[in-house]
Every structure is written in structure tokens, then in C-alpha cells.
Design a protein around this motif. Structure first.
Motif, PDB file in Angstrom:
ATOM      1  N   GLU A 112       0.833  -1.202   0.000  1.00 42.58           N
ATOM      2  CA  GLU A 112       0.000   0.000   0.000  1.00 42.58           C
ATOM      3  C   GLU A 112       0.872   1.258   0.000  1.00 42.58           C
ATOM      4  O   GLU A 112       0.657   2.198   0.769  1.00 42.58           O
ATOM      5  N   GLN A 113       1.851   1.252  -0.879  1.00 48.59           N
ATOM      6  CA  GLN A 113       2.776   2.371  -0.997  1.00 48.59           C
ATOM      7  C   GLN A 113       2.848   2.821  -2.449  1.00 48.59           C
ATOM      8  O   GLN A 113       2.634   2.030  -3.375  1.00 48.59           O
ATOM      9  N   GLN A 114       3.164   4.091  -2.618  1.00 47.28           N
ATOM     10  CA  GLN A 114       3.382   4.646  -3.947  1.00 47.28           C
ATOM     11  C   GLN A 114       4.393   5.783  -3.846  1.00 47.28           C
ATOM     12  O   GLN A 114       4.518   6.432  -2.809  1.00 47.28           O
ATOM     13  N   ARG A 115       5.092   6.007  -4.932  1.00 50.13           N
ATOM     14  CA  ARG A 115       6.146   7.023  -4.953  1.00 50.13           C
ATOM     15  C   ARG A 115       6.139   7.724  -6.304  1.00 50.13           C
ATOM     16  O   ARG A 115       6.087   7.073  -7.350  1.00 50.13           O
ATOM     17  N   LYS A 116       6.196   9.041  -6.244  1.00 49.62           N
ATOM     18  CA  LYS A 116       6.257   9.838  -7.472  1.00 49.62           C
ATOM     19  C   LYS A 116       7.693   9.880  -7.970  1.00 49.62           C
ATOM     20  O   LYS A 116       8.604  10.252  -7.231  1.00 49.62           O
ATOM     21  N   LEU A 117       7.887   9.507  -9.221  1.00 50.16           N
ATOM     22  CA  LEU A 117       9.225   9.465  -9.797  1.00 50.16           C
ATOM     23  C   LEU A 117       9.628  10.836 -10.321  1.00 50.16           C
ATOM     24  O   LEU A 117       8.786  11.630 -10.757  1.00 50.16           O
ATOM     25  N   HIS A 118      10.922  11.088 -10.280  1.00 51.40           N
ATOM     26  CA  HIS A 118      11.471  12.335 -10.813  1.00 51.40           C
ATOM     27  C   HIS A 118      11.473  12.269 -12.339  1.00 51.40           C
ATOM     28  O   HIS A 118      11.628  11.181 -12.917  1.00 51.40           O
ATOM     29  N   PRO A 119      11.305  13.406 -13.026  1.00 54.35           N
ATOM     30  CA  PRO A 119      11.307  13.375 -14.501  1.00 54.35           C
ATOM     31  C   PRO A 119      12.566  12.776 -15.113  1.00 54.35           C
ATOM     32  O   PRO A 119      12.519  12.255 -16.233  1.00 54.35           O
TER      33      PRO A 119
END
Length: 221
Positions: A112-119
Motif C-alpha cells: 500500500e505504498q506509492q512514490r512519485k518518480l522524478h522526470p
């Protein structure tokens, strides 16, 4: 071909040395000029060929781009960045929106985790760090804080107007300086100078009591 990653392909040049019978393969970078390179060798001694790099398959849920699509599986290279992957997905969906309107997330449902990636992150390298039992995937989402360029307020300042204002302020300061009253010392100096130029205004040196005419030659400050 619109679903093909351009970074999967590169151009190589094969150069043949006739006397020695040696063939050399040279991989070319993106800034190379094949016509110029070919002109440096005799005709028939060089040729170009399209090569492919080793890549990997990534699965991206792209319902934010197209409501009729659930996900897409694309073959990309290890050097492909997040922004380049989003641009590739927009091309596949015939979507003309800007890349900056979307972001790519790394989602792990089991934790139940999520992470926004860098461009500038590379999705294929990120995917290689996943454990097999986690069943992670990529998800594309819209940026809620994205502001279109047409709605951004840009304030422009003219260099000519600022210099004109500065010159005007300098002229005003000079005019104010010219209108300032003289200091007492300057006033005394001017008085002494005028007295020296007019000997008739100098007081008479009489040992006795001064007359009324002598008092007329004095003026008080």
C-alpha cells in the motif's frame, strides 16, 4: 512505429580497409553526421546500418490518458527517462497534451505504498529493483497543480523606462540641490566677499564715537 522507443535504436558505421582486409564497426552518437563521415572515405569502403540496444518491457496503467485503455506494455531502453516514457505514451494515445501535465508513480499494492518518480528517473532501472513477490507497477496521473502557460502572469519591465525614470530622479535631485538654501558659513563668506569688492561699505576706523552715517554702512546677520 509510434509505440517504438527511439532510444532503442542507434546507427553504426562499417569502415573497410581494402589492403588489410579489415572491417571496423563504429557506433555513432546522436550528433554524428553520416554524410560528412562518408565523404571522408572512398566510395564503397563505408556503409551504415541500424542497430538495436537491449531494452526491457514496462507495464504502465494509463487510464489518465485514455479512459478506454487500462494499461500499455512498452519496450524501452535502459536510458529512457520518465518524461520520455510519458511522451511515448502520449504519442500512442494520439494525445496532444504537454508532458508536464502528467507524472509517473511507482505503485506497490501489497505494501500500500506509492512514490512519485522524478522526470529524470529511468523506469527500467527502477523496475529492476522490484522484488518478484511485490507485484509493483507504474501508474500515470495528472498533475493537479499544473498551470497552463496562458494563465501564468508574467510581468515585464522595460529597461528604457527604468533608465528614463533614473535620469528623471537624478535631474530632480539636482534641481532640489540647486534650490537648497545656503548654509550660514557660505552666506558669511559671500558677505565678506561682497564687502571686499565694495570698499565703501567697509566700516570706518575712527577712534571716537561712530556717527550715524557709520551705522548705515553696517548690516546685521
Amino acid at each position: 512505429m509510434k509505440h517504438r522507443d527511439p532510444k532503442l535504436f542507434y546507427l553504426s558505421m562499417e569502415v573497410t580497409v581494402r589492403k588489410a582486409g579489415v572491417r571496423t564497426h563504429l557506433p555513432l552518437d546522436e550528433e554524428a553526421r553520416p554524410a560528412v563521415l562518408q565523404s571522408c572515405h572512398p566510395k564503397g569502403d563505408s556503409k551504415f546500418s541500424l542497430q538495436t540496444r537491449r531494452g526491457g518491457l514496462v507495464k504502465v496503467y494509463d487510464s489518465a490518458l485514455n479512459c478506454n485503455s487500462q494499461y500499455k506494455s512498452l519496450l524501452i531502453s535502459a536510458k529512457t527517462t520518465v518524461d520520455e516514457l510519458i511522451a511515448l505514451l502520449l504519442t500512442c494515445s494520439n494525445n496532444k497534451e504537454r508532458v508536464e501535465q502528467f507524472s509517473l508513480y511507482e505503485v506497490c499494492p501489497s505494501k500500500e505504498q506509492q512514490r512519485k518518480l522524478h522526470p529524470d528517473d529511468r523506469p527500467l532501472q527502477v523496475q529492476q529493483t522490484w522484488l518478484p513477490n511485490l507485484q509493483c507497477h507504474f501508474l500515470i496521473r495528472r498533475n493537479p497543480d499544473y498551470l497552463p502557460l496562458t494563465r501564468r502572469k508574467i510581468f515585464w519591465t522595460s529597461g528604457h523606462s527604468s533608465s528614463k525614470t533614473a535620469n528623471t530622479s537624478m535631474q530632480l535631485s539636482k534641481s532640489h540641490m540647486s534650490l537648497l538654501p545656503l548654509k550660514p558659513q557660505d552666506e558669511k563668506a559671500s558677505t565678506k566677499k561682497s564687502d571686499a569688492n565694495n570698499p565703501s561699505q567697509l566700516p570706518a576706523k575712527n577712534s571716537g564715537n561712530p556717527s550715524y552715517a557709520d551705522y548705515e554702512n553696517y548690516f546685521y546677520i
